[in-house]
Enzyme design. Structure first.
Site, mmCIF file in Angstrom:
data_model
loop_
_atom_site.group_PDB
_atom_site.id
_atom_site.type_symbol
_atom_site.label_atom_id
_atom_site.label_comp_id
_atom_site.label_asym_id
_atom_site.label_seq_id
_atom_site.Cartn_x
_atom_site.Cartn_y
_atom_site.Cartn_z
ATOM 1 N N ASP A 1 -6.691 0.511 3.792
ATOM 2 C CA ASP A 1 -5.401 -0.147 3.561
ATOM 3 C C ASP A 1 -4.753 0.334 2.256
ATOM 4 O OD1 ASP A 1 -3.430 -2.196 2.769
ATOM 5 O OD2 ASP A 1 -4.211 -3.306 4.490
ATOM 6 N N ARG B 1 -2.759 -0.940 0.361
ATOM 7 C CA ARG B 1 -2.522 -1.957 -0.670
ATOM 8 C C ARG B 1 -3.754 -2.255 -1.521
ATOM 9 N NH1 ARG B 1 -0.536 -6.225 3.652
ATOM 10 N NH2 ARG B 1 -2.394 -5.290 4.584
ATOM 11 N N HIS C 1 -10.750 -7.173 2.008
ATOM 12 C CA HIS C 1 -9.531 -7.812 1.493
ATOM 13 C C HIS C 1 -8.966 -8.763 2.527
ATOM 14 C CE1 HIS C 1 -6.569 -5.397 3.893
ATOM 15 N NE2 HIS C 1 -7.625 -4.624 3.999
HETATM 16 CO CO CO Z 1 -8.199 -3.688 5.734
#
Ligand code: CO
Length: 210
Positions: free
Chosen positions: A44, A46, A98
């Site tokens: 990801d 982020r 996350h």
């Molecule tokens: Co993820």
């Protein structure tokens, strides 16, 4: 200017800034890396390992995949793990999941996603191991959040099941294993599961003759 050209410009500006701060910066890094940490995180965009931990190039050895999985047949993960443990001799391996992880969310649906199905199936197994707890949570977001935590825990346990970790534990009493979850909404990372080097595991997964 196309979007990717911006990356080159930013790169040049970054390199210049580093040299201004420390003229020896790249020379020093080019000589060797001796990171203390291996980071196994989600792909990801982020959740960038260096940025959220305030670490610099050279400090963290990184492997990322969808939903920060430790799959025992994944040659990529195993190669990174072996190199990090046996050559770099990292002291800590961190599995960082996350909240809001699309991989975990997708695994909890019945959508047919093609090739990705095979990867997500490893997460569905985590759901099956913890079905009672997960199914007892009625709020959908809380259910996914808990799955994200349990997935991190299972991946840390998967590390301990590898001969790479068991061998290192036996001979060097390192590395320690950590399971963390990062919250995209506030930027805070919290520890949720730990295995000190040498922690005993289910005996069926223990190898002799290491
Ligand atoms: Co993820």
């Amino acid at each position: 200017m196309t979007s990717y050209q911006r990356l080159f410009l930013e790169n040049k500006a970054w390199a210049k800034e580093k040299l201004t701060d420390d003229p020896d910066y790249f020379n020093r890094l080019a000589d060797l890396q001796s990171p203390e940490f291996l980071w196994i995180g989600c792909s990801d965009s982020r959740v960038p390992a260096n940025e959220i931990t305030g670490t610099q190039p050279g400090e963290i050895f990184v492997h990322r995949n969808i939903a920060n999985m430790v799959v025992h047949t994944d040659l990529n993960l195993l190669s990174v793990l072996q190199y990090a443990v046996e050559v770099l001799k990292v002291k800590h391996v961190i599995v960082c999941g996350h909240y809001g992880c699309g991989g975990v969310k997708a695994a909890m649906t019945n959508h047919n996603m093609g090739i990705i199905n095979k990867w997500l199936r490893n997460i569905k197994d985590v759901h099956r191991f913890h079905r009672e707890e997960i199914d007892s949570i009625s709020n959908e977001n809380l259910k996914i959040n808990r799955m994200i935590e349990l997935n991190v825990q299972e991946q840390v346990m998967n590390l301990a099941k590898t001969s790479i970790i068991q061998k290192a534990w036996k001979h060097t009493q390192l590395p320690h294993l950590h399971g963390w979850v990062y919250d995209i909404k506030d930027g805070i990372t919290k520890p949720i599961f730990e295995m000190e080097a040498g922690t005993s595991i289910d005996s069926i997964y223990e190898f002799d003759d290491l």
